[in-house]
Design a protein around this motif. Structure first.
Motif, PDB file in Angstrom:
ATOM      1  N   LYS A  59       0.791  -1.248   0.015  1.00 55.33           N
ATOM      2  CA  LYS A  59       0.088  -0.218   0.122  1.00 55.33           C
ATOM      3  C   LYS A  59       0.913   1.242  -0.060  1.00 55.33           C
ATOM      4  CE  LYS A  59      -4.148  -2.038   2.242  1.00 55.33           C
ATOM      5  NZ  LYS A  59      -5.066  -2.048   3.584  1.00 55.33           N
ATOM      6  N   ILE A  60       1.987   1.351   0.767  1.00 55.95           N
ATOM      7  CA  ILE A  60       2.845   2.251   0.898  1.00 55.95           C
ATOM      8  C   ILE A  60       3.555   2.453  -0.513  1.00 55.95           C
ATOM      9  CG2 ILE A  60       5.054   3.225   1.669  1.00 55.95           C
ATOM     10  CD1 ILE A  60       3.948   2.068   4.389  1.00 55.95           C
ATOM     11  N   ILE A  61       3.962   1.638  -1.133  1.00 58.75           N
ATOM     12  CA  ILE A  61       4.545   1.642  -2.374  1.00 58.75           C
ATOM     13  C   ILE A  61       3.579   2.139  -3.456  1.00 58.75           C
ATOM     14  CG2 ILE A  61       5.633   0.388  -4.235  1.00 58.75           C
ATOM     15  CD1 ILE A  61       7.055  -1.479  -2.212  1.00 58.75           C
ATOM     16  N   ALA A  62       2.262   1.587  -3.354  1.00 55.92           N
ATOM     17  CA  ALA A  62       1.431   1.917  -4.398  1.00 55.92           C
ATOM     18  C   ALA A  62       0.888   3.309  -4.309  1.00 55.92           C
ATOM     19  CB  ALA A  62       0.109   1.211  -4.314  1.00 55.92           C
ATOM     20  N   ASN A  63       0.964   3.968  -3.102  1.00 50.89           N
ATOM     21  CA  ASN A  63       0.533   5.059  -2.752  1.00 50.89           C
ATOM     22  C   ASN A  63       1.646   6.231  -3.306  1.00 50.89           C
ATOM     23  OD1 ASN A  63      -0.941   7.699  -1.683  1.00 50.89           O
ATOM     24  ND2 ASN A  63       0.447   7.420   0.161  1.00 50.89           N
ATOM     25  N   HIS A  64       2.803   5.695  -2.992  1.00 49.72           N
ATOM     26  CA  HIS A  64       3.946   6.617  -3.601  1.00 49.72           C
ATOM     27  C   HIS A  64       4.233   6.654  -5.010  1.00 49.72           C
ATOM     28  CE1 HIS A  64       8.024   8.377  -3.059  1.00 49.72           C
ATOM     29  NE2 HIS A  64       8.417   7.556  -3.942  1.00 49.72           N
ATOM     30  N   GLN A  66       1.690   6.471  -6.942  1.00 50.13           N
ATOM     31  CA  GLN A  66       0.700   7.213  -7.741  1.00 50.13           C
ATOM     32  C   GLN A  66       1.087   8.973  -7.170  1.00 50.13           C
ATOM     33  OE1 GLN A  66      -3.066   6.211  -5.438  1.00 50.13           O
ATOM     34  NE2 GLN A  66      -3.413   4.182  -6.762  1.00 50.13           N
ATOM     35  N   GLN A  67       1.625   9.236  -6.293  1.00 54.38           N
ATOM     36  CA  GLN A  67       1.854  10.494  -6.047  1.00 54.38           C
ATOM     37  C   GLN A  67       2.928  11.146  -7.032  1.00 54.38           C
ATOM     38  OE1 GLN A  67       3.095  10.827  -1.975  1.00 54.38           O
ATOM     39  NE2 GLN A  67       0.823  10.599  -1.087  1.00 54.38           N
ATOM     40  N   GLN A  68       3.851  10.179  -7.322  1.00 60.45           N
ATOM     41  CA  GLN A  68       4.972  10.520  -8.349  1.00 60.45           C
ATOM     42  C   GLN A  68       4.639  10.593  -9.528  1.00 60.45           C
ATOM     43  OE1 GLN A  68       8.278   7.669  -7.624  1.00 60.45           O
ATOM     44  NE2 GLN A  68       9.445   9.539  -6.763  1.00 60.45           N
ATOM     45  N   TYR A  69       3.593   9.439 -10.188  1.00 53.36           N
ATOM     46  CA  TYR A  69       3.220   9.500 -11.393  1.00 53.36           C
ATOM     47  C   TYR A  69       1.691   9.423 -11.442  1.00 53.36           C
ATOM     48  CZ  TYR A  69       7.887   7.605 -11.515  1.00 53.36           C
ATOM     49  OH  TYR A  69       9.170   7.177 -11.480  1.00 53.36           O
ATOM     50  N   PRO A  70       1.092  10.570 -11.102  1.00 55.41           N
ATOM     51  CA  PRO A  70      -0.144  10.645 -11.202  1.00 55.41           C
ATOM     52  C   PRO A  70      -0.997  10.845 -12.472  1.00 55.41           C
ATOM     53  CG  PRO A  70       0.652  12.884 -10.768  1.00 55.41           C
ATOM     54  CD  PRO A  70       1.674  11.989 -10.863  1.00 55.41           C
TER      55      PRO A  70
END
Length: 70
Positions: A59-64, A66-70
């Motif tokens: 979940k942390i990796i997925a969230n990170h 998504q923030q880097q590559y919206p």
């Protein structure tokens, strides 16, 4: 008395002794404590904990990502 055992104040030898005698005299109660605690302990087996941590990291990796590559 709780569902999983007894709470005893630190260094309260008399209460500890009383509860040990109570458990010795009440095998049904002792068995109930043991069975419930065995079920609870299953949540802390290494494979269960590892899967939980893996889920958190995913979940942390997925969230990170998504923030880097919206």
């Amino acid at each position: 008395s709780g569902k999983t055992g007894y709470t005893i104040k630190l260094n309260d030898e008399q209460t500890m002794s009383n509860y040990c005698l109570k458990l010795e005299q009440e095998p049904k109660h002792r068995k109930q404590f043991g069975e419930l605690n065995t079920e609870i302990a299953k949540n802390y087996l290494i494979d269960v904990c590892a899967a939980s941590y893996e889920n958190i990291f995913d979940k942390i990796i997925a969230n990170h990502t998504q923030q880097q590559y919206p």
